[in-house]
Design a protein around this motif. Structure first.
Motif, PDB file in Angstrom:
ATOM      1  N   LEU A 168       0.835  -1.204   0.000  1.00  0.00           N
ATOM      2  CA  LEU A 168       0.000   0.000   0.000  1.00  0.00           C
ATOM      3  C   LEU A 168       0.871   1.256   0.000  1.00  0.00           C
ATOM      4  CD1 LEU A 168      -2.772   1.346   0.188  1.00  0.00           C
ATOM      5  CD2 LEU A 168      -2.615   1.134   2.681  1.00  0.00           C
ATOM      6  N   LEU A 169       1.965   1.227   0.766  1.00  0.00           N
ATOM      7  CA  LEU A 169       2.859   2.383   0.831  1.00  0.00           C
ATOM      8  C   LEU A 169       3.463   2.680  -0.535  1.00  0.00           C
ATOM      9  CD1 LEU A 169       4.303   4.519   2.539  1.00  0.00           C
ATOM     10  CD2 LEU A 169       6.088   2.827   3.007  1.00  0.00           C
ATOM     11  N   LYS A 170       3.863   1.636  -1.249  1.00  0.00           N
ATOM     12  CA  LYS A 170       4.445   1.818  -2.583  1.00  0.00           C
ATOM     13  C   LYS A 170       3.414   2.388  -3.547  1.00  0.00           C
ATOM     14  CE  LYS A 170       6.575  -0.708  -6.412  1.00  0.00           C
ATOM     15  NZ  LYS A 170       7.031  -2.037  -6.926  1.00  0.00           N
ATOM     16  N   LYS A 171       2.188   1.887  -3.478  1.00  0.00           N
ATOM     17  CA  LYS A 171       1.140   2.377  -4.368  1.00  0.00           C
ATOM     18  C   LYS A 171       0.855   3.856  -4.127  1.00  0.00           C
ATOM     19  CE  LYS A 171      -1.284  -2.059  -4.821  1.00  0.00           C
ATOM     20  NZ  LYS A 171      -2.545  -2.785  -4.534  1.00  0.00           N
ATOM     21  N   VAL A 172       0.715   4.236  -2.842  1.00  0.00           N
ATOM     22  CA  VAL A 172       0.421   5.632  -2.524  1.00  0.00           C
ATOM     23  C   VAL A 172       1.574   6.535  -2.925  1.00  0.00           C
ATOM     24  CG1 VAL A 172      -0.019   7.248  -0.635  1.00  0.00           C
ATOM     25  CG2 VAL A 172      -1.141   5.009  -0.644  1.00  0.00           C
ATOM     26  N   PHE A 173       2.797   6.095  -2.626  1.00  0.00           N
ATOM     27  CA  PHE A 173       3.976   6.910  -2.948  1.00  0.00           C
ATOM     28  C   PHE A 173       4.109   7.125  -4.451  1.00  0.00           C
ATOM     29  CE2 PHE A 173       8.530   7.077  -4.073  1.00  0.00           C
ATOM     30  CZ  PHE A 173       8.882   8.248  -3.414  1.00  0.00           C
ATOM     31  N   LEU A 174       3.969   6.058  -5.229  1.00  0.00           N
ATOM     32  CA  LEU A 174       4.119   6.181  -6.679  1.00  0.00           C
ATOM     33  C   LEU A 174       3.005   7.018  -7.288  1.00  0.00           C
ATOM     34  CD1 LEU A 174       5.326   2.619  -7.773  1.00  0.00           C
ATOM     35  CD2 LEU A 174       6.636   4.741  -7.706  1.00  0.00           C
ATOM     36  N   LYS A 175       1.800   6.914  -6.750  1.00  0.00           N
ATOM     37  CA  LYS A 175       0.707   7.729  -7.278  1.00  0.00           C
ATOM     38  C   LYS A 175       0.952   9.215  -7.023  1.00  0.00           C
ATOM     39  CE  LYS A 175      -3.029   4.327  -7.251  1.00  0.00           C
ATOM     40  NZ  LYS A 175      -4.374   3.970  -6.722  1.00  0.00           N
ATOM     41  N   ILE A 176       1.469   9.546  -5.842  1.00  0.00           N
ATOM     42  CA  ILE A 176       1.771  10.945  -5.533  1.00  0.00           C
ATOM     43  C   ILE A 176       2.895  11.457  -6.428  1.00  0.00           C
ATOM     44  CG2 ILE A 176       2.664  12.508  -3.771  1.00  0.00           C
ATOM     45  CD1 ILE A 176       1.256  10.791  -1.677  1.00  0.00           C
ATOM     46  N   VAL A 177       3.950  10.661  -6.550  1.00  0.00           N
ATOM     47  CA  VAL A 177       5.089  11.053  -7.389  1.00  0.00           C
ATOM     48  C   VAL A 177       4.652  11.213  -8.841  1.00  0.00           C
ATOM     49  CG1 VAL A 177       7.308  10.290  -8.308  1.00  0.00           C
ATOM     50  CG2 VAL A 177       6.832  10.054  -5.869  1.00  0.00           C
ATOM     51  N   ASN A 178       3.880  10.263  -9.347  1.00  0.00           N
ATOM     52  CA  ASN A 178       3.409  10.339 -10.731  1.00  0.00           C
ATOM     53  C   ASN A 178       2.524  11.560 -10.961  1.00  0.00           C
ATOM     54  OD1 ASN A 178       4.729   8.065 -11.741  1.00  0.00           O
ATOM     55  ND2 ASN A 178       3.093   6.685 -11.089  1.00  0.00           N
ATOM     56  N   ALA A 179       1.718  11.905  -9.963  1.00  0.00           N
ATOM     57  CA  ALA A 179       0.866  13.084 -10.091  1.00  0.00           C
ATOM     58  C   ALA A 179       1.715  14.355 -10.158  1.00  0.00           C
ATOM     59  CB  ALA A 179      -0.107  13.156  -8.915  1.00  0.00           C
TER      60      ALA A 179
END
Length: 263
Positions: free
Chosen positions: A51-62
């Protein structure tokens, strides 16, 4: 024209040198920025990801998507004024103009190169990712050893196009008083009021630089492609596969490879 060249020829050459310097630095740094962003934006997110990886990558990608859209959606001339004069007004520090120009071109190029690199990575067959992962390679190892070498070759023409564009687009940096080729043109016009003659000289210099850059990039592409034929050796004495293999003619890419026996 001859009188203008005789009197201001050295100024034109110095301006062309500044233009090339900023274009080269901006393209190289922009490529590094685009490469990093392109790799990050293609990191896979699957059901096994935490979950941490998913949230982090989504924020970075945004955040990266916002950067790309802003710098691709606004003119470089506006970006130059905002970055140069905005930084000076906020911090009270006046940047070196050539350094500021290189930074502006690098950031702008990075936004375009990010999408170019992402497209190059996505153009590689997914089977190569799966094959690499099946033998235990990590995503980083797959990218550096298998995917990126192919992707960079695929996007080389687009990289060359960005370099040619940067040579021409540095002309907008005259708004922050960088003494590039276009700024020299405006100075000559201000001194002599000979618009047409000075513009013709500048046009020829720009055309010479862009044609030379295109020619060198085509040579680099041919160098990366390698020779038209190559030796295929084998350590298996029972397998008769040694020989010189020729690449198929470019007109018929589906033609089978020719094998010359007798080596």
């Amino acid at each position: 024209v001859s009188k203008i060249v005789g009197k201001y020829g050295m100024m034109f050459l110095q301006g062309a040198g500044v233009t090339l310097l900023i274009a080269i630095i901006g393209t190289l740094v922009g490529f590094v920025i685009g490469l990093a962003i392109g790799v990050v934006r293609t990191i896979p997110i699957d059901a096994k990801s935490s979950l941490l990886k998913k949230v982090f990558l989504k924020i970075v990608n945004a955040l990266l998507a916002i950067y790309i859209e802003i710098f691709r959606g606004t003119p470089m001339i506006v970006q130059a004024m905002v970055i140069f004069y905005g930084f000076a007004s906020i911090t009270g520090i006046s940047l070196n103009r050539i350094f500021a120009g290189a930074v502006i071109v690098s950031i702008n190029t990075g936004a375009y190169m990010a999408e170019i690199v992402r497209g190059g990575i996505l153009s590689i067959d997914k089977g190569q990712f799966e094959a690499a992962h099946s033998i235990g390679m990590t995503h980083a190892q797959t990218m550096t050893s298998i995917v990126l070498p192919q992707a960079i070759r695929n996007i080389l023409p687009a990289m060359g196009n960005e370099f040619v564009i940067n040579i021409k687009d540095t002309s907008v940096l005259s708004v922050i008083a960088i003494t590039d080729l276009f700024f020299v043109h405006k100075s000559v016009v201000g001194a002599l009021y000979r618009y047409f003659e000075s513009a013709c000289i500048v046009m020829v210099i720009y055309l010479t630089m862009t044609m030379a850059a295109s020619w060198l990039l085509r040579l680099w592409e041919k160098k990366l492609d390698g020779p038209e034929n190559y030796d295929l050796a084998t350590t298996d004495t029972l397998a008769y596969t040694s020989g010189t293999y020729n690449f198929p003619p470019k007109a018929d890419a589906n033609q089978n490879l020719d094998v010359r026996e007798g080596l």
